[in-house]
Design a protein around this motif. Structure first.
Motif, PDB file in Angstrom:
ATOM      1  N   PRO A 133       0.804  -1.234   0.000  1.00 25.21           N
ATOM      2  CA  PRO A 133       0.000   0.000   0.000  1.00 25.21           C
ATOM      3  C   PRO A 133       0.832   1.276   0.000  1.00 25.21           C
ATOM      4  O   PRO A 133       0.339   2.335  -0.401  1.00 25.21           O
ATOM      5  CB  PRO A 133      -0.830  -0.109   1.289  1.00 25.21           C
ATOM      6  CG  PRO A 133      -0.144  -1.143   2.119  1.00 25.21           C
ATOM      7  CD  PRO A 133       0.495  -2.084   1.165  1.00 25.21           C
ATOM      8  N   ARG A 134       2.092   1.188   0.420  1.00 24.42           N
ATOM      9  CA  ARG A 134       2.940   2.378   0.450  1.00 24.42           C
ATOM     10  C   ARG A 134       3.885   2.469  -0.749  1.00 24.42           C
ATOM     11  O   ARG A 134       4.618   3.451  -0.877  1.00 24.42           O
ATOM     12  CB  ARG A 134       3.767   2.404   1.742  1.00 24.42           C
ATOM     13  CG  ARG A 134       2.939   2.511   3.003  1.00 24.42           C
ATOM     14  CD  ARG A 134       3.812   2.510   4.241  1.00 24.42           C
ATOM     15  NE  ARG A 134       4.699   3.657   4.274  1.00 24.42           N
ATOM     16  CZ  ARG A 134       4.333   4.870   4.702  1.00 24.42           C
ATOM     17  NH1 ARG A 134       3.100   5.089   5.133  1.00 24.42           N
ATOM     18  NH2 ARG A 134       5.199   5.869   4.708  1.00 24.42           N
ATOM     19  N   MET A 135       3.868   1.455  -1.613  1.00 23.39           N
ATOM     20  CA  MET A 135       4.791   1.478  -2.744  1.00 23.39           C
ATOM     21  C   MET A 135       4.396   2.554  -3.748  1.00 23.39           C
ATOM     22  O   MET A 135       3.222   2.740  -4.053  1.00 23.39           O
ATOM     23  CB  MET A 135       4.859   0.121  -3.436  1.00 23.39           C
ATOM     24  CG  MET A 135       5.824   0.095  -4.618  1.00 23.39           C
ATOM     25  SD  MET A 135       6.039  -1.558  -5.343  1.00 23.39           S
ATOM     26  CE  MET A 135       7.170  -2.286  -4.146  1.00 23.39           C
ATOM     27  N   VAL A 136       5.407   3.248  -4.273  1.00 23.85           N
ATOM     28  CA  VAL A 136       5.217   4.252  -5.318  1.00 23.85           C
ATOM     29  C   VAL A 136       5.747   3.673  -6.622  1.00 23.85           C
ATOM     30  O   VAL A 136       6.919   3.274  -6.704  1.00 23.85           O
ATOM     31  CB  VAL A 136       5.979   5.550  -4.977  1.00 23.85           C
ATOM     32  CG1 VAL A 136       5.820   6.568  -6.107  1.00 23.85           C
ATOM     33  CG2 VAL A 136       5.483   6.125  -3.657  1.00 23.85           C
ATOM     34  N   GLY A 137       4.887   3.604  -7.640  1.00 26.04           N
ATOM     35  CA  GLY A 137       5.296   3.118  -8.953  1.00 26.04           C
ATOM     36  C   GLY A 137       5.465   4.286  -9.909  1.00 26.04           C
ATOM     37  O   GLY A 137       4.575   5.137 -10.014  1.00 26.04           O
ATOM     38  N   LEU A 138       6.587   4.338 -10.617  1.00 29.67           N
ATOM     39  CA  LEU A 138       6.886   5.477 -11.485  1.00 29.67           C
ATOM     40  C   LEU A 138       7.262   5.022 -12.884  1.00 29.67           C
ATOM     41  O   LEU A 138       8.007   4.062 -13.066  1.00 29.67           O
ATOM     42  CB  LEU A 138       8.047   6.292 -10.901  1.00 29.67           C
ATOM     43  CG  LEU A 138       7.816   6.912  -9.520  1.00 29.67           C
ATOM     44  CD1 LEU A 138       9.099   7.548  -9.013  1.00 29.67           C
ATOM     45  CD2 LEU A 138       6.687   7.924  -9.557  1.00 29.67           C
ATOM     46  N   SER A 139       6.747   5.742 -13.863  1.00 30.64           N
ATOM     47  CA  SER A 139       7.084   5.520 -15.266  1.00 30.64           C
ATOM     48  C   SER A 139       7.454   6.869 -15.874  1.00 30.64           C
ATOM     49  O   SER A 139       7.848   7.782 -15.158  1.00 30.64           O
ATOM     50  CB  SER A 139       5.906   4.866 -15.997  1.00 30.64           C
ATOM     51  OG  SER A 139       6.254   4.549 -17.335  1.00 30.64           O
ATOM     52  N   GLY A 140       7.299   6.997 -17.179  1.00 26.85           N
ATOM     53  CA  GLY A 140       7.623   8.242 -17.862  1.00 26.85           C
ATOM     54  C   GLY A 140       8.029   7.968 -19.293  1.00 26.85           C
ATOM     55  O   GLY A 140       7.884   6.846 -19.792  1.00 26.85           O
ATOM     56  N   SER A 141       8.544   8.975 -19.942  1.00 23.84           N
ATOM     57  CA  SER A 141       9.030   8.788 -21.307  1.00 23.84           C
ATOM     58  C   SER A 141      10.355   8.032 -21.281  1.00 23.84           C
ATOM     59  O   SER A 141      10.983   7.875 -20.226  1.00 23.84           O
ATOM     60  CB  SER A 141       9.233  10.151 -21.973  1.00 23.84           C
ATOM     61  OG  SER A 141      10.294  10.854 -21.340  1.00 23.84           O
ATOM     62  N   GLU A 142      10.764   7.556 -22.438  1.00 30.56           N
ATOM     63  CA  GLU A 142      12.066   6.886 -22.537  1.00 30.56           C
ATOM     64  C   GLU A 142      13.177   7.797 -22.020  1.00 30.56           C
ATOM     65  O   GLU A 142      14.085   7.346 -21.305  1.00 30.56           O
ATOM     66  CB  GLU A 142      12.351   6.497 -23.991  1.00 30.56           C
ATOM     67  CG  GLU A 142      11.420   5.442 -24.575  1.00 30.56           C
ATOM     68  CD  GLU A 142      11.819   4.021 -24.170  1.00 30.56           C
ATOM     69  OE1 GLU A 142      12.837   3.872 -23.461  1.00 30.56           O
ATOM     70  OE2 GLU A 142      11.101   3.093 -24.561  1.00 30.56           O
ATOM     71  N   GLU A 143      13.098   9.071 -22.360  1.00 31.19           N
ATOM     72  CA  GLU A 143      14.130  10.019 -21.951  1.00 31.19           C
ATOM     73  C   GLU A 143      14.105  10.253 -20.438  1.00 31.19           C
ATOM     74  O   GLU A 143      15.164  10.342 -19.799  1.00 31.19           O
ATOM     75  CB  GLU A 143      13.940  11.353 -22.685  1.00 31.19           C
ATOM     76  CG  GLU A 143      14.182  11.294 -24.180  1.00 31.19           C
ATOM     77  CD  GLU A 143      13.037  10.647 -24.956  1.00 31.19           C
ATOM     78  OE1 GLU A 143      13.258  10.253 -26.126  1.00 31.19           O
ATOM     79  OE2 GLU A 143      11.924  10.517 -24.400  1.00 31.19           O
ATOM     80  N   GLN A 144      12.926  10.358 -19.864  1.00 28.78           N
ATOM     81  CA  GLN A 144      12.819  10.570 -18.416  1.00 28.78           C
ATOM     82  C   GLN A 144      13.350   9.374 -17.633  1.00 28.78           C
ATOM     83  O   GLN A 144      14.066   9.536 -16.638  1.00 28.78           O
ATOM     84  CB  GLN A 144      11.358  10.840 -18.035  1.00 28.78           C
ATOM     85  CG  GLN A 144      10.857  12.199 -18.473  1.00 28.78           C
ATOM     86  CD  GLN A 144       9.370  12.366 -18.227  1.00 28.78           C
ATOM     87  OE1 GLN A 144       8.587  11.417 -18.368  1.00 28.78           O
ATOM     88  NE2 GLN A 144       8.962  13.566 -17.872  1.00 28.78           N
ATOM     89  N   VAL A 145      13.007   8.178 -18.082  1.00 26.18           N
ATOM     90  CA  VAL A 145      13.478   6.968 -17.410  1.00 26.18           C
ATOM     91  C   VAL A 145      14.995   6.846 -17.541  1.00 26.18           C
ATOM     92  O   VAL A 145      15.691   6.516 -16.571  1.00 26.18           O
ATOM     93  CB  VAL A 145      12.776   5.724 -17.992  1.00 26.18           C
ATOM     94  CG1 VAL A 145      13.452   4.441 -17.517  1.00 26.18           C
ATOM     95  CG2 VAL A 145      11.295   5.727 -17.613  1.00 26.18           C
ATOM     96  N   ALA A 146      15.518   7.126 -18.735  1.00 27.50           N
ATOM     97  CA  ALA A 146      16.964   7.045 -18.944  1.00 27.50           C
ATOM     98  C   ALA A 146      17.703   8.037 -18.047  1.00 27.50           C
ATOM     99  O   ALA A 146      18.758   7.722 -17.487  1.00 27.50           O
ATOM    100  CB  ALA A 146      17.298   7.308 -20.408  1.00 27.50           C
ATOM    101  N   ALA A 147      17.145   9.231 -17.878  1.00 26.90           N
ATOM    102  CA  ALA A 147      17.787  10.239 -17.033  1.00 26.90           C
ATOM    103  C   ALA A 147      17.778   9.813 -15.566  1.00 26.90           C
ATOM    104  O   ALA A 147      18.767  10.009 -14.840  1.00 26.90           O
ATOM    105  CB  ALA A 147      17.073  11.580 -17.194  1.00 26.90           C
ATOM    106  N   ALA A 148      16.670   9.217 -15.107  1.00 30.28           N
ATOM    107  CA  ALA A 148      16.594   8.746 -13.719  1.00 30.28           C
ATOM    108  C   ALA A 148      17.588   7.617 -13.484  1.00 30.28           C
ATOM    109  O   ALA A 148      18.284   7.585 -12.463  1.00 30.28           O
ATOM    110  CB  ALA A 148      15.176   8.284 -13.398  1.00 30.28           C
ATOM    111  N   ALA A 149      17.654   6.669 -14.432  1.00 31.56           N
ATOM    112  CA  ALA A 149      18.598   5.554 -14.297  1.00 31.56           C
ATOM    113  C   ALA A 149      20.034   6.053 -14.305  1.00 31.56           C
ATOM    114  O   ALA A 149      20.881   5.575 -13.538  1.00 31.56           O
ATOM    115  CB  ALA A 149      18.379   4.544 -15.415  1.00 31.56           C
ATOM    116  N   LYS A 150      20.320   7.033 -15.140  1.00 28.05           N
ATOM    117  CA  LYS A 150      21.674   7.592 -15.188  1.00 28.05           C
ATOM    118  C   LYS A 150      22.032   8.263 -13.867  1.00 28.05           C
ATOM    119  O   LYS A 150      23.163   8.144 -13.385  1.00 28.05           O
ATOM    120  CB  LYS A 150      21.782   8.591 -16.333  1.00 28.05           C
ATOM    121  CG  LYS A 150      23.176   9.175 -16.496  1.00 28.05           C
ATOM    122  CD  LYS A 150      23.239  10.118 -17.681  1.00 28.05           C
ATOM    123  CE  LYS A 150      24.643  10.702 -17.840  1.00 28.05           C
ATOM    124  NZ  LYS A 150      24.728  11.640 -19.004  1.00 28.05           N
TER     125      LYS A 150
END
Length: 208
Positions: A133-150
């Motif tokens: 119930p407390r988990m936060v799931g996040l997605s986004g554009s390919e560019e947004q995800v790549a920037a977060a992973a970087k």
């Protein structure tokens, strides 16, 4: 002669006590963080984590400041993952429960997809709610995800040519991010929920 020795001894004690006081007041915060950690990052933990902009399960655009409002176990993976991701996310969810029950610390698991083509914000929101119930799931554009992973120095890559049933290669570290502190630790797959909770509680206390 004895008086001189006594004065010298008293001076030495004062220096020792003074040095200990300086060490306690100046060095203790960093020392306490180091004492809680088992992980090590070349160049320091400041190299892990940082600003990101993603999309949550409701479709709202959020930043790291919106998401990391309490101790957060941040994990990169994908909902179609057949093996490691469900296990790691379940471990993180269990660690959050242990933190609350045994240490009185409210924390959250954060799951960031590396497969935004299939893991839409809605898919991530449903997955997160089903996991904890407390988990936060996040997605986004390919560019947004790549920037977060970087920002978190995490690796991922598509594996296979099938447009619908491909796998994703990725690292499986979980990162502990604290509000106002950034990333302070990471956990491997062999760390159980109790271990994750214990180290997290130590770091939360040391950082406060």
């Amino acid at each position: 002669m004895q008086r001189s020795i006594a004065i010298a001894a008293a001076g030495a004690v004062a220096v020792i006590v003074g040095g200990a006081l300086v060490a306690t007041t100046i060095l203790a915060p960093a020392d306490r963080l180091a004492a809680c950690r088992q992980g090590n990052v070349a160049g320091g933990f400041d190299r892990l984590g940082g600003p990101f902009t993603l999309v949550d399960g409701s479709g709202a655009t959020v930043t790291d400041a919106d998401v990391i409002t309490e101790p957060s176990l941040v994990y990169f993976g994908y909902t179609s993952c057949p093996d490691v991701c469900p296990v790691d996310n379940a471990r993180n969810a269990a660690a959050v429960d242990v933190l609350e029950e045994d240490h009185g610390i409210a924390a959250q698991p954060v799951f960031i997809t590396i497969d935004p083509a299939r893991d839409t914000p809605e898919v991530m929101g449903d997955y997160a709610r089903n996991m904890h119930p407390r988990m936060v799931g996040l997605s986004g554009s390919e560019e947004q995800v790549a920037a977060a992973a970087k920002a978190y120095s995490t690796y991922y890559a598509k594996s296979g040519d099938d447009p619908d049933y491909y796998l994703m290669d990725h690292q499986t570290m979980t990162y502990l991010a604290l509000p106002g502190q950034g990333t302070v630790e990471f956990f491997g797959r062999d760390d159980g929920p109790e271990e994750v909770a214990e180290r997290t509680a130590c770091l939360v206390a040391a950082a406060s």
